[in-house]
Write an enzyme that holds these catalytic residues in place. Sequence first.
Site, mmCIF file in Angstrom:
data_model
loop_
_atom_site.group_PDB
_atom_site.id
_atom_site.type_symbol
_atom_site.label_atom_id
_atom_site.label_comp_id
_atom_site.label_asym_id
_atom_site.label_seq_id
_atom_site.Cartn_x
_atom_site.Cartn_y
_atom_site.Cartn_z
ATOM 1 C CB ILE A 55 6.388 -13.566 -94.594
ATOM 2 C CG1 ILE A 55 6.561 -15.064 -94.936
ATOM 3 C CG2 ILE A 55 7.401 -12.787 -95.813
ATOM 4 C CD1 ILE A 55 5.610 -15.585 -96.150
ATOM 5 N N PRO A 56 5.095 -13.267 -91.762
ATOM 6 C CG PRO A 56 3.795 -11.341 -91.118
ATOM 7 C CD PRO A 56 4.628 -11.854 -91.869
ATOM 8 C CB THR A 88 24.119 -10.990 -74.619
ATOM 9 O OG1 THR A 88 24.348 -12.411 -75.172
ATOM 10 C CG2 THR A 88 22.795 -11.176 -73.928
ATOM 11 N NE ARG A 99 29.847 -21.212 -75.067
ATOM 12 C CZ ARG A 99 30.296 -20.037 -75.841
ATOM 13 N NH1 ARG A 99 31.160 -20.054 -76.659
ATOM 14 N NH2 ARG A 99 29.714 -18.815 -75.480
ATOM 15 C CE LYS A 156 19.377 -16.102 -81.242
ATOM 16 N NZ LYS A 156 19.383 -17.181 -80.139
#
Length: 231
Positions: free
Chosen positions: A67-68, A119, A210, A63
Amino acid sequence: MDQDSRIIVALDCDSRTAFDDTVDRLGDECRFYKVGLELLTAVGPDVVTSLVARGKEVFLDLKLFEIPNSVAGAVRAAGARGVSMVTVHGMGGRGIMSAAVDAARDFPDLRILALTVVTSMTDDDLADIGISDSAEQQVLRLARLADKAGCHGVIASPQDVAALRDALGADALIVTPGVTLPGDSPSEHARPGTPRAALTAGASHVVVGRTVTRATDPAAAFRLVRDTLAV
Ligand code: C5P
């Protein structure tokens, strides 16, 4: 792609013992695992090396939102460990996603996936952070941006899959967490769906956590998920 490779089991655990136990118990049933921030932080990146050494594919759910230059470094490190998929935040914008895509070019098997809207987030959650569009609109906006940035696909909830398949075309990867089997407790998924519904709607992969890992018999639970896809 054979059927088993469409099911990715999320190894959300916090010890080497739990990791080894789950992977041992799943044995040959499962070929594709997701390693997320909990396992990575608690146990370390050796879990990725172990999985690759066992012939497994690894989705490293980093995730990335940085910074790039830092994003590119993390993607190269993942590629060097033999990872197959890495996630980057679409909300970080085109620069971050492009940096991830560029860094992945040295690793032909590495795919960059953009996270659109997690989600668990609802329209109200988006409004809280200043986004007046619905989750559905935001998912589509970020997915199109990810596509323009060269990402190989997106992470999306079951209910967003059909619209994303339309928007992104046949080749895009659409990886869908937030799936549960009928009878599972709803947990914190705000927009859940079954694995079968997600794949039927156009997902390329589903992520199951889970439902499998906390089952008394994880291999049997994995087979149950797989069997629901075969109908
Ligand atoms: O709920 P489950 O254990 O199946 O979650 C598996 C993975 O799905 C988690 O590692 C998480 O990254 C993702 N997930 C998600 N949104 C949620 C719950 C889980 O993206 N609301």
